[in-house]
Design a protein around this motif. Structure first.
Motif, PDB file in Angstrom:
ATOM      1  N   VAL A 261      75.981   5.060 101.271  1.00 48.88           N
ATOM      2  CA  VAL A 261      75.569   4.165 102.354  1.00 48.88           C
ATOM      3  C   VAL A 261      75.674   2.724 101.859  1.00 48.88           C
ATOM      4  N   VAL A 262      76.325   1.879 102.646  1.00 49.54           N
ATOM      5  CA  VAL A 262      76.339   0.450 102.338  1.00 49.54           C
ATOM      6  C   VAL A 262      75.330  -0.248 103.243  1.00 49.54           C
ATOM      7  N   CYS A 263      74.395  -0.946 102.607  1.00 45.76           N
ATOM      8  CA  CYS A 263      73.380  -1.696 103.348  1.00 45.76           C
ATOM      9  C   CYS A 263      73.747  -3.174 103.291  1.00 45.76           C
TER      10      CYS A 263
ATOM     11  N   MET B  97      64.242  -0.052 104.958  1.00 47.62           N
ATOM     12  CA  MET B  97      65.148   1.035 105.313  1.00 47.62           C
ATOM     13  C   MET B  97      65.981   1.441 104.108  1.00 47.62           C
ATOM     14  N   ALA B  98      66.537   0.439 103.424  1.00 47.10           N
ATOM     15  CA  ALA B  98      67.383   0.701 102.263  1.00 47.10           C
ATOM     16  C   ALA B  98      66.607   1.454 101.191  1.00 47.10           C
ATOM     17  N   ARG B  99      65.344   1.069 101.025  1.00 45.09           N
ATOM     18  CA  ARG B  99      64.540   1.683  99.974  1.00 45.09           C
ATOM     19  C   ARG B  99      64.256   3.151 100.270  1.00 45.09           C
ATOM     20  N   ALA B 100      64.258   3.513 101.547  1.00 43.03           N
ATOM     21  CA  ALA B 100      63.971   4.904 101.912  1.00 43.03           C
ATOM     22  C   ALA B 100      65.204   5.798 101.759  1.00 43.03           C
ATOM     23  N   LEU B 101      66.364   5.214 101.567  1.00 42.78           N
ATOM     24  CA  LEU B 101      67.606   6.000 101.554  1.00 42.78           C
ATOM     25  C   LEU B 101      67.784   6.899 100.331  1.00 42.78           C
TER      26      LEU B 101
ATOM     27  N   ARG C  34      84.463   4.569  96.756  1.00 46.62           N
ATOM     28  CA  ARG C  34      83.282   3.817  97.197  1.00 46.62           C
ATOM     29  C   ARG C  34      83.110   3.820  98.711  1.00 46.62           C
ATOM     30  N   CYS C  35      84.124   4.225  99.435  1.00 46.83           N
ATOM     31  CA  CYS C  35      84.103   4.136 100.901  1.00 46.83           C
ATOM     32  C   CYS C  35      82.859   4.837 101.465  1.00 46.83           C
ATOM     33  N   PRO C  36      82.027   4.105 102.226  1.00 47.52           N
ATOM     34  CA  PRO C  36      80.751   4.671 102.682  1.00 47.52           C
ATOM     35  C   PRO C  36      80.894   5.651 103.846  1.00 47.52           C
TER      36      PRO C  36
END
Lengths: 285, 466
Positions: free
Chosen positions: A101-103, A116-120, A180-182
């Protein structure tokens, strides 16, 4: 009344405030927001809950002072109280296992992105974070995001920090790299940035989630002022959102409706003392 | 002895003193000025004191109308106030916003040959008198606490009524309100010129004096769940209203300058956007069009005029006879120069190049066969469309049930429109959970919500004493 426990400056006119709000801290989930009214007679404004501490009964808010109300908010000293804080409102982020996932956070959007990012990672995702801003002082939370990100990429328009350019430049490189493609992109920031990211990922069919910030009053679905069009349907950002499929959002309409009270805002700013007005104008450019 | 109703029939019904229409069109002060004591006593003397009391049957909260009017007719206002306050939790509100012409006054025997007693005006007079003379009222007798606790969701007319009734019976009541202030629709919906907010303040203050605690900024379904309230309290009453605007479903609805009536009125009333120094903005259009024919539409269109519109226009798809708004509101609106474009439906809201409203394309309608509601259904007149230039459009066609609470309470039975299913006593499918007002009825009136609150309070009291 909601006590202000800390009030730090993160970037020019961007503050991090910790507020005592035990009921909200207890139940809030990433992606949700609160409606804040600073004082009697004040406006109701929506603010994303950046973080919460259940044990301490506190929530963290990130605020960019761009108008009269937000300026009053960040100008409220520690130990004072906010008149009203209501929430948590909106749908929590629907966190799944996507894989990579790219944030992407632009300006204050980085703060909205943070919870949100931290929950990923806990859901089995590998997170790469891209932070964009006008120049170095506007890049926030790089340290905090690097704790759980595989990599944090920084872009600035003037090249004063990280690479010179836009977040989309960094994202394009990741997409072009098969390693790396998300599988998913979460993009939160100014409307032009979210639109550019959604347009970039569209041809690749990469799921792209954006968080919308229309004008709101009650935040409970009562007024419908926050309506947005997603996939041709009218939705209320306060109860159906604030997160939506970026490929389906009508960004033209969103930016149009955000401009509804621009004249009133300008008139109110003109009534401010010169020093305060200069602060806002500098950030708004 | 032959009973004669002659003297009363001959006496003319009192007229409500009003602000001059040309003056009030430009201010937010109350339109109706209230009766003097002499006027009120004289009007009260018109009452026949019928033994059959048809007016009481017409009142959703069953105010003992002949009793309070008889006391007033004798000049005993304190006694009248004592009776009225015992039966009605919000008399100063009801005296202003109730549709008496369809309720108590519609049943008045005097109305058969002439004009009914002005029960609403008298209620307002007595309630206002009571607010000005709290020292002259009989002190409320303290009741022994029952030790039972009740959570009330929503501080609108239903919630206030149920709370007042239950507090009188000794129960410990806590109201949870989602907004930052009390009153519900009385605060955010009904404008100052029809219901001064000071009256809501006094009523809520009275509630607090009775020991009811009110917690604002608590959204049940978000901040706390219904389940938590069920666990933490002996009974729960849900009166959270019907806060979700029904969209028109026509093109252009999201242009800048298009409001739902809820948003328009909330900005002006709750957020005080009508004041020049308000922090919350509102678009002050030169030409305001309000779509709908109910009381909310009248409130919005008259608000538009007061915000400075040169033309403030009602567009309604049926004729005036079918309008759900109170006769008094339509009459007041016309006096204030509000234009009524009837038998007309909006087809499309037209915007300019920058996304601002510039007009509405309308369709002429005619009345066809009666529909399910019994009103004649409007049907389009072929080929008759026209465009009206406006810069603000307010959609006042109605509201739906807000799913915020009900979506998080899967055991609570709902009907197909999302309203909570409740019986006459307010009992829902969940034991100990009662509901009333618009969340049960869909969009209705203040007084019907209060009637629900009163009946639910009796049922909750029974339930708690079982």
């Amino acid at each position: 009344m909601f006590e202000i426990l800390s009030n730090d400056i993160l970037a020019p006119n961007v503050h991090r405030m910790v507020i005592r709000a035990p009921r909200i801290a207890r139940v809030r989930k990433p992606g949700q927001f609160v409606i804040v009214r600073v004082e009697e007679g004040g406006e109701r404004i929506p603010l994303t809950i950046g973080d919460a501490d259940i044990a301490k009964g506190t929530i963290t808010l990130f605020i960019q002072a761009v108008g009269l109300t937000s300026l009053k908010l960040v100008g409220t000293p520690v130990g004072n109280h906010l008149r009203d804080v209501a929430g948590p409102l909106g749908q929590p982020t629907h966190i799944r296992k996507w894989g990579r996932v790219v944030c992407i956070g632009g300006g204050l959007g980085t703060a909205v992105l943070y919870p949100m990012a931290r929950a990923l990672p806990a859901a089995g995702n590998e997170v790469t974070t891209i932070i964009g801003g006008r120049s170095a002082p506007f890049i926030i939370l790089e340290q905090e995001l690097s704790v759980f990100s595989r990599q944090v990429l920084v872009t600035t328009e003037d090249g004063s920090l990280g690479r010179k350019g836009f977040v989309t430049d960094a994202l394009r490189e990741l997409i072009d790299d098969p390693q790396r493609c998300p599988q998913a992109v979460i993009a939160i920031g100014p409307v032009p940035m979210m639109r550019a990211v959604a347009e970039l990922t569209r041809p690749y069919g990469i799921e792209t989630i954006v968080s919308l910030n229309p004008i709101m009053i009650d935040g409970t679905g009562m007024c419908g002022g926050c309506r947005v069009v997603v996939g041709g349907e009218t939705r209320f950002a306060c109860v159906d959102g604030p997160e939506f499929d970026g490929h389906l959002v009508d960004f033209d309409l969103l930016s149009n409706r955000l401009a509804m009270y621009r004249e009133d805002e300008c008139r109110m700013l003109e009534q401010l003392p010169d020093e305060l007005r200069a602060r806002i104008v500098q950030v708004k450019r | 002895m032959k009973f004669s109703m002659e003297p009363q029939v001959k006496m003319a019904r009192v007229r409500m003193p009003e602000q001059d229409p040309q003056v009030r069109r430009c201010n937010f002060k109350e339109v109706n000025l209230g009766l003097s004591e002499a006027e009120a006593v004289q009007e009260a003397q018109r009452c026949l004191g019928c033994k059959t009391r048809p007016c009481v049957a017409g009142c959703p909260v069953r105010v003992r109308i002949p009793e309070f009017i008889t006391a007033l007719a004798c000049g005993n206002v304190a006694q009248a106030a004592h009776i009225l306050l015992a039966d009605n939790s919000l008399p100063a509100v009801c005296g202003r916003v109730c549709p008496q012409e369809e309720q108590c006054e519609a049943k008045c025997v005097l109305g058969k040959k002439g004009e009914p007693v002005a029960i609403g005006y008298l209620e307002r007079f007595v309630a206002d008198w009571a607010m000005r003379h709290p020292d002259l009222l009989e002190p409320e007798t303290a009741v022994a606490p029952t030790g039972k606790t009740v959570a009330v969701v929503g501080c609108g007319p239903a919630g206030i009524t149920v709370s007042k009734e239950l507090a009188c019976k000794g129960h410990d009541v806590t109201i949870f309100e989602a907004l930052h202030d009390t009153g519900g629709v009385l605060r955010y919906g009904i404008p100052e010129f029809r219901l001064p907010k000071q009256i809501v303040d006094i009523e809520v203050q009275r509630l607090r004096h009775m020991g009811v605690s009110i917690e604002c900024n608590v959204i049940v379904g978000k901040t706390v769940s219904l389940e938590e309230l069920q666990t933490g309290y002996d009974a729960v009453f849900i009166g959270n209203g019907a806060g979700l605007p029904t969209m028109l479903g026509i093109p252009g609805e999201n242009l800048k300058g298009v409001y739902s009536a809820n948003e328009y009125l909330t900005r002006v009333n709750l957020m005080a956007a009508w004041r020049d120094d308000a922090a919350t903005p509102i678009m002050r259009g030169k030409r305001v069009m309000v779509i709908g024919g109910g009381n909310t539409a009248m409130d919005a269109v008259r608000t538009g005029a007061r915000l400075g519109a040169e033309r403030s226009i009602i567009v309604y798809r049926r004729s005036e006879a079918e309008m759900p708004a109170r006769v008094e509101e339509i009459h007041h609106a016309k006096q204030e120069g509000i234009e009524f474009i009837l038998l007309t439906a909006p087809l499309e809201i037209i915007g300019d190049a920058s996304g601002w409203v510039k007009g509405v394309r309308c369709q002429k309608m005619k009345l066809g066969e009666p529909d399910a509601s019994g009103r004649r259904r409007p049907v389009p007149v072929a080929g008759q469309t026209f465009e009206l230039a406006v810069d603000v459009v307010v959609n006042a066609v109605g509201t739906q049930a807000n799913p915020l609470l009900t979506a998080t309470a899967s055991q609570l039975e709902l009907n197909k429109w999302g309203n909570i299913v409740a019986d006459d006593s307010g009992a829902t499918s969940l034991q100990g959970v009662f509901a009333g007002g618009d969340i049960v009825r869909g969009g209705a009136t203040v007084i019907l919500a209060m009637g629900d609150g009163k009946r639910s309070a009796a049922a909750i009291d029974d339930y708690l004493r079982r």
